[in-house]
Design a protein around this motif. Structure first.
Motif, PDB file in Angstrom:
ATOM      1  N   SER A  92      -1.066  10.036  14.949  1.00 44.06           N
ATOM      2  CA  SER A  92      -0.987   9.079  13.837  1.00 44.06           C
ATOM      3  C   SER A  92      -1.912   9.463  12.818  1.00 44.06           C
ATOM      4  O   SER A  92      -2.915  10.562  12.845  1.00 44.06           O
ATOM      5  N   THR A  93      -1.498   9.310  11.506  1.00 47.07           N
ATOM      6  CA  THR A  93      -2.303   9.616  10.203  1.00 47.07           C
ATOM      7  C   THR A  93      -2.110   8.273   9.296  1.00 47.07           C
ATOM      8  O   THR A  93      -1.167   7.344   9.694  1.00 47.07           O
ATOM      9  N   SER A  94      -3.075   8.148   8.492  1.00 49.15           N
ATOM     10  CA  SER A  94      -2.917   7.109   7.509  1.00 49.15           C
ATOM     11  C   SER A  94      -3.489   7.602   6.216  1.00 49.15           C
ATOM     12  O   SER A  94      -3.769   8.727   5.831  1.00 49.15           O
ATOM     13  N   MET A  95      -2.827   6.851   5.122  1.00 47.21           N
ATOM     14  CA  MET A  95      -2.953   7.450   3.986  1.00 47.21           C
ATOM     15  C   MET A  95      -3.287   6.014   2.946  1.00 47.21           C
ATOM     16  O   MET A  95      -2.836   4.917   3.459  1.00 47.21           O
ATOM     17  N   LYS A  96      -4.207   5.931   1.800  1.00 45.98           N
ATOM     18  CA  LYS A  96      -4.339   4.767   1.162  1.00 45.98           C
ATOM     19  C   LYS A  96      -3.318   4.885  -0.002  1.00 45.98           C
ATOM     20  O   LYS A  96      -2.953   5.902  -0.651  1.00 45.98           O
ATOM     21  N   VAL A  97      -2.653   3.485  -0.358  1.00 45.53           N
ATOM     22  CA  VAL A  97      -1.757   3.489  -1.375  1.00 45.53           C
ATOM     23  C   VAL A  97      -1.992   2.426  -2.005  1.00 45.53           C
ATOM     24  O   VAL A  97      -2.776   1.174  -1.617  1.00 45.53           O
ATOM     25  N   VAL A 151      -1.755   2.610   4.825  1.00 44.79           N
ATOM     26  CA  VAL A 151      -0.422   2.800   5.385  1.00 44.79           C
ATOM     27  C   VAL A 151      -0.553   3.836   6.847  1.00 44.79           C
ATOM     28  O   VAL A 151      -1.072   5.258   6.559  1.00 44.79           O
ATOM     29  N   GLU A 152      -0.332   3.347   7.901  1.00 46.87           N
ATOM     30  CA  GLU A 152      -0.411   4.194   8.866  1.00 46.87           C
ATOM     31  C   GLU A 152       0.865   4.790   9.372  1.00 46.87           C
ATOM     32  O   GLU A 152       1.787   4.129   9.526  1.00 46.87           O
ATOM     33  N   ILE A 153       0.894   5.895   9.853  1.00 44.77           N
ATOM     34  CA  ILE A 153       2.178   6.538   9.951  1.00 44.77           C
ATOM     35  C   ILE A 153       1.935   7.170  11.448  1.00 44.77           C
ATOM     36  O   ILE A 153       0.979   7.998  11.965  1.00 44.77           O
ATOM     37  N   ALA A 166       7.735  11.819   7.153  1.00 46.66           N
ATOM     38  CA  ALA A 166       7.432  10.474   6.625  1.00 46.66           C
ATOM     39  C   ALA A 166       6.355  10.295   5.288  1.00 46.66           C
ATOM     40  O   ALA A 166       6.707   9.699   4.268  1.00 46.66           O
ATOM     41  N   LYS A 167       5.385  11.059   5.399  1.00 49.99           N
ATOM     42  CA  LYS A 167       4.507  11.428   4.344  1.00 49.99           C
ATOM     43  C   LYS A 167       5.170  11.852   3.145  1.00 49.99           C
ATOM     44  O   LYS A 167       4.837  11.320   2.067  1.00 49.99           O
ATOM     45  N   ILE A 227       7.365   8.759   1.646  1.00 51.58           N
ATOM     46  CA  ILE A 227       6.577   7.818   1.046  1.00 51.58           C
ATOM     47  C   ILE A 227       5.903   8.418  -0.338  1.00 51.58           C
ATOM     48  O   ILE A 227       6.056   7.670  -1.246  1.00 51.58           O
ATOM     49  N   GLU A 228       5.426   9.676  -0.261  1.00 56.84           N
ATOM     50  CA  GLU A 228       5.008  10.175  -1.713  1.00 56.84           C
ATOM     51  C   GLU A 228       6.249  10.232  -2.536  1.00 56.84           C
ATOM     52  O   GLU A 228       6.070  10.210  -3.998  1.00 56.84           O
ATOM     53  N   GLU A 229       7.506  10.559  -2.102  1.00 51.64           N
ATOM     54  CA  GLU A 229       8.703  10.550  -3.026  1.00 51.64           C
ATOM     55  C   GLU A 229       8.909   9.274  -3.389  1.00 51.64           C
ATOM     56  O   GLU A 229       9.163   8.920  -4.702  1.00 51.64           O
TER      57      GLU A 229
END
Length: 151
Positions: A18-23, A64-66, A76-77, A80-82
């Motif tokens: 799993s990974t997470s990103m801030k949006v 956002v957790e993937i 997925a990252k 999401i970035e697109e």
């Protein structure tokens, strides 16, 4: 962009990664889509699970957790970035409307070449300014005329 470049990595309960990103919370709608259609499409396409926190942090960012395999997470990252980079019907159009004084209406239905029609409403000067802003954003105008009838 409206997201942070930092990712956190870990393992989910099923043994996958799993990974997470801030949006930015104002951009989360681009990931979710109308009625959740976009997030479901993202999950089906990349085969990863995407969860978005309900609450924003003190900086106005949501987590956002993937979850999935490493390749599913990377796909997925990217997707999401697109989504976040796209300005379709969103804040970029509203900004152009505010800057030009022209009403910009983009058709949701594209033609066979992927082009959409755009209706510009306003004074001649406002339409000219809107066209300039649209071209500045990298959009090619086809069949544009000074009366703002479409392109």
């Amino acid at each position: 962009m409206s997201y942070s470049s930092g990712y956190g990595r870990g393992q989910d309960d099923a043994g996958g990664s799993s990974t997470s990103m801030k949006v930015d919370s104002s951009c989360v709608g681009k990931i979710i889509g109308r009625g959740g259609t976009k997030i479901r499409e993202l999950e089906q396409t990349c085969r990863a699970r995407i969860k978005i926190s309900r609450d924003a942090d003190e900086d106005g960012m949501k987590c956002v957790e993937i979850c999935g395999s490493d390749s599913e997470i990377e796909k997925a990252k990217r997707m999401i970035e697109e989504c976040l980079a796209e300005g379709r019907g969103g804040s970029r159009i509203r900004d152009m409307e505010a800057d030009s004084g022209c009403r910009i209406k983009v058709s949701r239905d594209g033609d066979s070449r992927g082009r959409s029609s755009v209706e510009l409403s306003g004074s001649k000067g406002a339409i000219t300014e809107a066209k300039r802003l649209i071209q500045e954003a990298g959009v090619e105008i086809v069949n544009g005329d000074d009366r703002g009838r479409g392109w």
